[in-house]
Design a protein around this motif. Sequence first.
Motif, PDB file in Angstrom:
ATOM      1  N   GLY A 339       0.820  -1.204   0.000  1.00 35.44           N
ATOM      2  CA  GLY A 339       0.000   0.000   0.000  1.00 35.44           C
ATOM      3  C   GLY A 339       0.856   1.257   0.000  1.00 35.44           C
ATOM      4  O   GLY A 339       0.541   2.234  -0.685  1.00 35.44           O
ATOM      5  N   GLN A 340       1.933   1.249   0.753  1.00 34.84           N
ATOM      6  CA  GLN A 340       2.854   2.387   0.739  1.00 34.84           C
ATOM      7  C   GLN A 340       3.491   2.563  -0.636  1.00 34.84           C
ATOM      8  O   GLN A 340       3.620   3.688  -1.139  1.00 34.84           O
ATOM      9  CB  GLN A 340       3.940   2.191   1.798  1.00 34.84           C
ATOM     10  CG  GLN A 340       3.445   2.299   3.225  1.00 34.84           C
ATOM     11  CD  GLN A 340       4.569   2.206   4.241  1.00 34.84           C
ATOM     12  OE1 GLN A 340       5.733   1.995   3.893  1.00 34.84           O
ATOM     13  NE2 GLN A 340       4.234   2.365   5.505  1.00 34.84           N
ATOM     14  N   LEU A 341       3.905   1.450  -1.252  1.00 33.24           N
ATOM     15  CA  LEU A 341       4.500   1.523  -2.589  1.00 33.24           C
ATOM     16  C   LEU A 341       3.506   2.088  -3.594  1.00 33.24           C
ATOM     17  O   LEU A 341       3.861   2.915  -4.441  1.00 33.24           O
ATOM     18  CB  LEU A 341       4.956   0.137  -3.042  1.00 33.24           C
ATOM     19  CG  LEU A 341       6.062  -0.557  -2.249  1.00 33.24           C
ATOM     20  CD1 LEU A 341       6.381  -1.911  -2.874  1.00 33.24           C
ATOM     21  CD2 LEU A 341       7.318   0.303  -2.185  1.00 33.24           C
ATOM     22  N   MET A 342       2.253   1.639  -3.507  1.00 38.20           N
ATOM     23  CA  MET A 342       1.222   2.134  -4.415  1.00 38.20           C
ATOM     24  C   MET A 342       1.019   3.627  -4.212  1.00 38.20           C
ATOM     25  O   MET A 342       0.890   4.392  -5.177  1.00 38.20           O
ATOM     26  CB  MET A 342      -0.075   1.372  -4.146  1.00 38.20           C
ATOM     27  CG  MET A 342      -1.190   1.645  -5.150  1.00 38.20           C
ATOM     28  SD  MET A 342      -0.935   0.767  -6.706  1.00 38.20           S
ATOM     29  CE  MET A 342      -0.591   2.149  -7.786  1.00 38.20           C
ATOM     30  N   GLY A 343       1.009   4.055  -2.961  1.00 34.61           N
ATOM     31  CA  GLY A 343       0.860   5.476  -2.672  1.00 34.61           C
ATOM     32  C   GLY A 343       1.985   6.292  -3.252  1.00 34.61           C
ATOM     33  O   GLY A 343       1.758   7.370  -3.834  1.00 34.61           O
ATOM     34  N   ILE A 346       1.438   6.665  -7.009  1.00 33.77           N
ATOM     35  CA  ILE A 346       0.368   7.615  -7.326  1.00 33.77           C
ATOM     36  C   ILE A 346       0.847   9.050  -7.116  1.00 33.77           C
ATOM     37  O   ILE A 346       0.469   9.962  -7.860  1.00 33.77           O
ATOM     38  CB  ILE A 346      -0.873   7.303  -6.479  1.00 33.77           C
ATOM     39  CG1 ILE A 346      -1.484   5.964  -6.918  1.00 33.77           C
ATOM     40  CG2 ILE A 346      -1.909   8.417  -6.574  1.00 33.77           C
ATOM     41  CD1 ILE A 346      -2.565   5.436  -5.998  1.00 33.77           C
ATOM     42  N   LEU A 347       1.703   9.254  -6.137  1.00 39.50           N
ATOM     43  CA  LEU A 347       2.266  10.586  -5.867  1.00 39.50           C
ATOM     44  C   LEU A 347       3.321  11.001  -6.891  1.00 39.50           C
ATOM     45  O   LEU A 347       3.807  12.133  -6.858  1.00 39.50           O
ATOM     46  CB  LEU A 347       2.887  10.611  -4.472  1.00 39.50           C
ATOM     47  CG  LEU A 347       1.912  10.603  -3.291  1.00 39.50           C
ATOM     48  CD1 LEU A 347       2.641  10.263  -1.990  1.00 39.50           C
ATOM     49  CD2 LEU A 347       1.186  11.943  -3.174  1.00 39.50           C
ATOM     50  N   GLY A 348       3.676  10.080  -7.784  1.00 36.29           N
ATOM     51  CA  GLY A 348       4.691  10.393  -8.788  1.00 36.29           C
ATOM     52  C   GLY A 348       6.107  10.127  -8.330  1.00 36.29           C
ATOM     53  O   GLY A 348       7.059  10.521  -9.009  1.00 36.29           O
ATOM     54  N   ARG A 349       6.241   9.441  -7.213  1.00 40.10           N
ATOM     55  CA  ARG A 349       7.568   9.083  -6.712  1.00 40.10           C
ATOM     56  C   ARG A 349       7.978   7.715  -7.252  1.00 40.10           C
ATOM     57  O   ARG A 349       7.130   6.914  -7.631  1.00 40.10           O
ATOM     58  CB  ARG A 349       7.558   9.018  -5.181  1.00 40.10           C
ATOM     59  CG  ARG A 349       7.110  10.281  -4.482  1.00 40.10           C
ATOM     60  CD  ARG A 349       6.891  10.002  -2.998  1.00 40.10           C
ATOM     61  NE  ARG A 349       6.464  11.192  -2.262  1.00 40.10           N
ATOM     62  CZ  ARG A 349       6.012  11.159  -1.012  1.00 40.10           C
ATOM     63  NH1 ARG A 349       5.902   9.980  -0.374  1.00 40.10           N
ATOM     64  NH2 ARG A 349       5.644  12.271  -0.411  1.00 40.10           N
ATOM     65  N   GLU A 350       9.269   7.452  -7.245  1.00 40.95           N
ATOM     66  CA  GLU A 350       9.752   6.133  -7.622  1.00 40.95           C
ATOM     67  C   GLU A 350       9.616   5.212  -6.410  1.00 40.95           C
ATOM     68  O   GLU A 350      10.230   5.452  -5.372  1.00 40.95           O
ATOM     69  CB  GLU A 350      11.216   6.196  -8.051  1.00 40.95           C
ATOM     70  CG  GLU A 350      11.787   4.876  -8.531  1.00 40.95           C
ATOM     71  CD  GLU A 350      11.172   4.403  -9.835  1.00 40.95           C
ATOM     72  OE1 GLU A 350      11.135   3.181 -10.059  1.00 40.95           O
ATOM     73  OE2 GLU A 350      10.714   5.270 -10.626  1.00 40.95           O
ATOM     74  N   PRO A 351       8.798   4.170  -6.507  1.00 46.39           N
ATOM     75  CA  PRO A 351       8.637   3.275  -5.354  1.00 46.39           C
ATOM     76  C   PRO A 351       9.965   2.607  -4.977  1.00 46.39           C
ATOM     77  O   PRO A 351      10.811   2.364  -5.835  1.00 46.39           O
ATOM     78  CB  PRO A 351       7.617   2.238  -5.847  1.00 46.39           C
ATOM     79  CG  PRO A 351       6.919   2.889  -6.984  1.00 46.39           C
ATOM     80  CD  PRO A 351       7.935   3.777  -7.630  1.00 46.39           C
ATOM     81  N   GLU A 352      10.095   2.313  -3.689  1.00 46.30           N
ATOM     82  CA  GLU A 352      11.306   1.660  -3.198  1.00 46.30           C
ATOM     83  C   GLU A 352      11.535   0.312  -3.863  1.00 46.30           C
ATOM     84  O   GLU A 352      12.674  -0.098  -4.094  1.00 46.30           O
ATOM     85  CB  GLU A 352      11.191   1.481  -1.677  1.00 46.30           C
ATOM     86  CG  GLU A 352      12.396   0.809  -1.036  1.00 46.30           C
ATOM     87  CD  GLU A 352      12.194   0.561   0.444  1.00 46.30           C
ATOM     88  OE1 GLU A 352      13.153   0.750   1.212  1.00 46.30           O
ATOM     89  OE2 GLU A 352      11.071   0.192   0.844  1.00 46.30           O
ATOM     90  N   MET A 353      10.458  -0.393  -4.179  1.00 40.68           N
ATOM     91  CA  MET A 353      10.537  -1.675  -4.863  1.00 40.68           C
ATOM     92  C   MET A 353       9.544  -1.671  -6.017  1.00 40.68           C
ATOM     93  O   MET A 353       8.562  -0.928  -5.994  1.00 40.68           O
ATOM     94  CB  MET A 353      10.250  -2.834  -3.896  1.00 40.68           C
ATOM     95  CG  MET A 353      11.280  -2.957  -2.793  1.00 40.68           C
ATOM     96  SD  MET A 353      11.053  -4.463  -1.824  1.00 40.68           S
ATOM     97  CE  MET A 353      11.450  -5.690  -3.071  1.00 40.68           C
ATOM     98  N   PRO A 354       9.779  -2.500  -7.035  1.00 39.82           N
ATOM     99  CA  PRO A 354       8.907  -2.475  -8.213  1.00 39.82           C
ATOM    100  C   PRO A 354       7.476  -2.874  -7.893  1.00 39.82           C
ATOM    101  O   PRO A 354       7.220  -3.704  -7.021  1.00 39.82           O
ATOM    102  CB  PRO A 354       9.563  -3.494  -9.152  1.00 39.82           C
ATOM    103  CG  PRO A 354      10.954  -3.671  -8.659  1.00 39.82           C
ATOM    104  CD  PRO A 354      10.906  -3.432  -7.185  1.00 39.82           C
TER     105      PRO A 354
END
Length: 367
Positions: A339-343, A346-354
């Motif tokens: 859920g954090q990665l998805m957030g 959506i915020l336009g950040r690069e998620p920590e993991m794919p």
Amino acid sequence: MTQAIPYDIAIIGGGIMGCATALRVAEGGMTAIVLDQGDLGQGASGVNAGTLSLQIKRVKLMPYALRGHHLWEQMGDAVGFAKTGGFTLAFTPREADMLHERQTLKAEAGAPIEFVANNRLRDAEPHLTHKVQAASFCAEDGYANSSLTGRYYRGRLQDANIPYREGCKVTAIKEGAPFELSTPQGTIRATRILLAAGAWLKPLAALLNVDLPVNARVNTVSVTERMPPLIRSVIGHATGLLTMKQKANGTVLIGGGWQGRGTPQEGRGTVDAHTVRPNLALAQYAVPALGSARVLRSWTGFEANVPDFYPLAGPLPGVPGAFVLGCVRGGYTIGPYIGQLMGDSILGREPEMPLFDPGRDFEKDTA
């Protein structure tokens, strides 16, 4: 009634993943609302057995499970977190080979899993059967109380001033800028939407003319009457067909993915005695003293999956501004983290993991 100013995002589905995403996007400055057709955390997030075992997670999802497990530990008493350690058992030579192969791969992927001799197993769990041929142990394994999921996330949303609506089924979605969501509580307008409704993802996506290849399993969990202390650890089986733990009040929760009947479209699933019996028989084989226990209740919960059994996490194909998150095998453990990665995405950040492209070609992978 339609609100004048659209939310930045409307999240449809108030389980672990939907709520964790809402909290993340709100931290990043977005206005969010969470909608659930029932009560928060009362779908798959609230009716599972609460097992937080790294030994039953898929190899490729292990990095996500490790981070999710850490987040559950941080939640602590608020979700009834307990780190008990866990043993996974094999009763035949074939099961022993399976156990060694699978757990070795999971250990190589980062899970702190080790193989243990029978004398150590019996010292730790004297009530287990002596017919164990091989066993693995993970000190990080444990459980939380899934019935506290809704209360926990409801409090988190309130603290973050994120509005939520329960008993608010989305019956139609009009695409546009913004989206317009029809509900019994009025029309919700939002610039973006996230579909995070678990086993109900398929009919929800159909409102946008998207056919997601989502199926639903009807997993069964049983609970016994209060028993004297029998097991201290989470107990599993090499096949994955048994998870078992004894709670502080003495009751024993027994699961393992045995199937009930029903579909999400029909409402709650129903228990099938033909599958409950072998589940309980396997539990009794592992812990013979359970033969004298009465089962107080059995219940079902839907678990969504796609053909390759990996998550859906990313943009909804063909619908700009729409996203989807769900179908995570072991979603109770992984949910807070993905859920954090998805957030972040959506915020336009690069998620920590794919993340996991919902538009990919699906091929079954049982690793």
